[in-house]
Design an enzyme around this catalytic site. Structure first.
Site, PDB file in Angstrom:
ATOM      1  N   TYR A  22       3.473   2.168 -61.520  1.00 40.85           N
ATOM      2  CA  TYR A  22       3.164   3.582 -61.720  1.00 40.85           C
ATOM      3  C   TYR A  22       4.027   4.152 -62.846  1.00 40.85           C
ATOM      4  O   TYR A  22       3.531   4.834 -63.747  1.00 40.85           O
ATOM      5  CB  TYR A  22       3.393   4.350 -60.414  1.00 40.85           C
ATOM      6  CG  TYR A  22       3.074   5.821 -60.503  1.00 40.85           C
ATOM      7  CD1 TYR A  22       1.793   6.284 -60.256  1.00 40.85           C
ATOM      8  CD2 TYR A  22       4.058   6.748 -60.844  1.00 40.85           C
ATOM      9  CE1 TYR A  22       1.489   7.636 -60.336  1.00 40.85           C
ATOM     10  CE2 TYR A  22       3.766   8.097 -60.924  1.00 40.85           C
ATOM     11  CZ  TYR A  22       2.486   8.536 -60.674  1.00 40.85           C
ATOM     12  OH  TYR A  22       2.193   9.882 -60.765  1.00 40.85           O
ATOM     13  N   HIS A  26       2.937   5.454 -66.789  1.00 33.45           N
ATOM     14  CA  HIS A  26       3.286   6.784 -67.296  1.00 33.45           C
ATOM     15  C   HIS A  26       4.186   6.702 -68.529  1.00 33.45           C
ATOM     16  O   HIS A  26       4.131   7.579 -69.389  1.00 33.45           O
ATOM     17  CB  HIS A  26       3.921   7.634 -66.197  1.00 33.45           C
ATOM     18  CG  HIS A  26       2.902   8.231 -65.279  1.00 33.45           C
ATOM     19  ND1 HIS A  26       2.306   7.507 -64.271  1.00 33.45           N
ATOM     20  CD2 HIS A  26       2.357   9.467 -65.239  1.00 33.45           C
ATOM     21  CE1 HIS A  26       1.436   8.287 -63.650  1.00 33.45           C
ATOM     22  NE2 HIS A  26       1.442   9.480 -64.216  1.00 33.45           N
ATOM     23  N   TYR A  45       6.166  19.086 -67.580  1.00 37.38           N
ATOM     24  CA  TYR A  45       5.552  18.404 -66.440  1.00 37.38           C
ATOM     25  C   TYR A  45       6.415  17.210 -66.059  1.00 37.38           C
ATOM     26  O   TYR A  45       6.676  16.341 -66.877  1.00 37.38           O
ATOM     27  CB  TYR A  45       4.154  17.954 -66.859  1.00 37.38           C
ATOM     28  CG  TYR A  45       3.250  17.377 -65.803  1.00 37.38           C
ATOM     29  CD1 TYR A  45       3.627  17.240 -64.476  1.00 37.38           C
ATOM     30  CD2 TYR A  45       1.979  16.967 -66.151  1.00 37.38           C
ATOM     31  CE1 TYR A  45       2.767  16.720 -63.532  1.00 37.38           C
ATOM     32  CE2 TYR A  45       1.105  16.441 -65.213  1.00 37.38           C
ATOM     33  CZ  TYR A  45       1.509  16.319 -63.900  1.00 37.38           C
ATOM     34  OH  TYR A  45       0.654  15.793 -62.965  1.00 37.38           O
ATOM     35  N   TRP A  80      -8.209   8.358 -66.852  1.00 38.72           N
ATOM     36  CA  TRP A  80      -6.850   8.194 -66.320  1.00 38.72           C
ATOM     37  C   TRP A  80      -6.883   8.030 -64.800  1.00 38.72           C
ATOM     38  O   TRP A  80      -6.211   7.176 -64.246  1.00 38.72           O
ATOM     39  CB  TRP A  80      -5.971   9.381 -66.730  1.00 38.72           C
ATOM     40  CG  TRP A  80      -4.561   9.235 -66.268  1.00 38.72           C
ATOM     41  CD1 TRP A  80      -3.986   9.861 -65.191  1.00 38.72           C
ATOM     42  CD2 TRP A  80      -3.531   8.418 -66.836  1.00 38.72           C
ATOM     43  NE1 TRP A  80      -2.669   9.482 -65.067  1.00 38.72           N
ATOM     44  CE2 TRP A  80      -2.369   8.593 -66.068  1.00 38.72           C
ATOM     45  CE3 TRP A  80      -3.492   7.553 -67.931  1.00 38.72           C
ATOM     46  CZ2 TRP A  80      -1.179   7.947 -66.355  1.00 38.72           C
ATOM     47  CZ3 TRP A  80      -2.300   6.909 -68.217  1.00 38.72           C
ATOM     48  CH2 TRP A  80      -1.157   7.099 -67.437  1.00 38.72           C
ATOM     49  N   TRP A  81      -7.686   8.859 -64.130  1.00 38.13           N
ATOM     50  CA  TRP A  81      -7.796   8.732 -62.678  1.00 38.13           C
ATOM     51  C   TRP A  81      -8.288   7.345 -62.295  1.00 38.13           C
ATOM     52  O   TRP A  81      -7.767   6.738 -61.365  1.00 38.13           O
ATOM     53  CB  TRP A  81      -8.735   9.777 -62.110  1.00 38.13           C
ATOM     54  CG  TRP A  81      -8.251  11.185 -62.185  1.00 38.13           C
ATOM     55  CD1 TRP A  81      -6.977  11.620 -62.431  1.00 38.13           C
ATOM     56  CD2 TRP A  81      -9.042  12.348 -62.024  1.00 38.13           C
ATOM     57  NE1 TRP A  81      -6.938  12.990 -62.428  1.00 38.13           N
ATOM     58  CE2 TRP A  81      -8.191  13.464 -62.180  1.00 38.13           C
ATOM     59  CE3 TRP A  81     -10.382  12.564 -61.766  1.00 38.13           C
ATOM     60  CZ2 TRP A  81      -8.644  14.774 -62.066  1.00 38.13           C
ATOM     61  CZ3 TRP A  81     -10.847  13.865 -61.657  1.00 38.13           C
ATOM     62  CH2 TRP A  81      -9.975  14.957 -61.804  1.00 38.13           C
TER      63      TRP A  81
END
Length: 109
Positions: A22, A26, A45, A80-81
């Protein structure tokens, strides 16, 4: 400070054993996704991981004129999802399941 200037926070859930992947994905955030986030009025963010529960805590700031609600319609967001769906709890359309977090304290000092 208006409510739109304050952080928006939510929780997501990783599957077991995927934290490093993960983070790697990113670290290699797609430039077109970064541009879409900026264009939607999202800035500052961050996502944090609770390693004991594999819960992700996300916090972001929205510009007053943000278009965050249109972001799920962007093709890059949907890609992306799909790319991240194997790592976390998602809805049938692969959008991450998000649990909103209630603000209980704010210090703007």
């Amino acid at each position: 400070m208006s409510n739109q200037d304050r952080p928006l926070a939510f929780r997501m859930q990783l599957k077991p054993g995927v934290a490093a992947e993960y983070e790697r994905r990113h670290d290699e955030l797609w430039p077109d996704l970064a541009a879409a986030l900026r264009e939607a009025g999202i800035h500052d963010y961050s996502i944090f991981l609770d390693e004991g529960t594999m819960s992700l805590f996300a916090v972001l700031r929205l510009r007053p004129d943000n278009k965050k609600d249109a972001l799920p319609l962007q093709p890059v967001m949907k890609r992306w999802w799909d790319y991240m769906a194997d790592l976390m709890e998602v809805h049938p359309d692969n959008k991450p399941v998000e649990w909103p977090l209630k603000p209980v304290f704010y210090f703007g000092g």
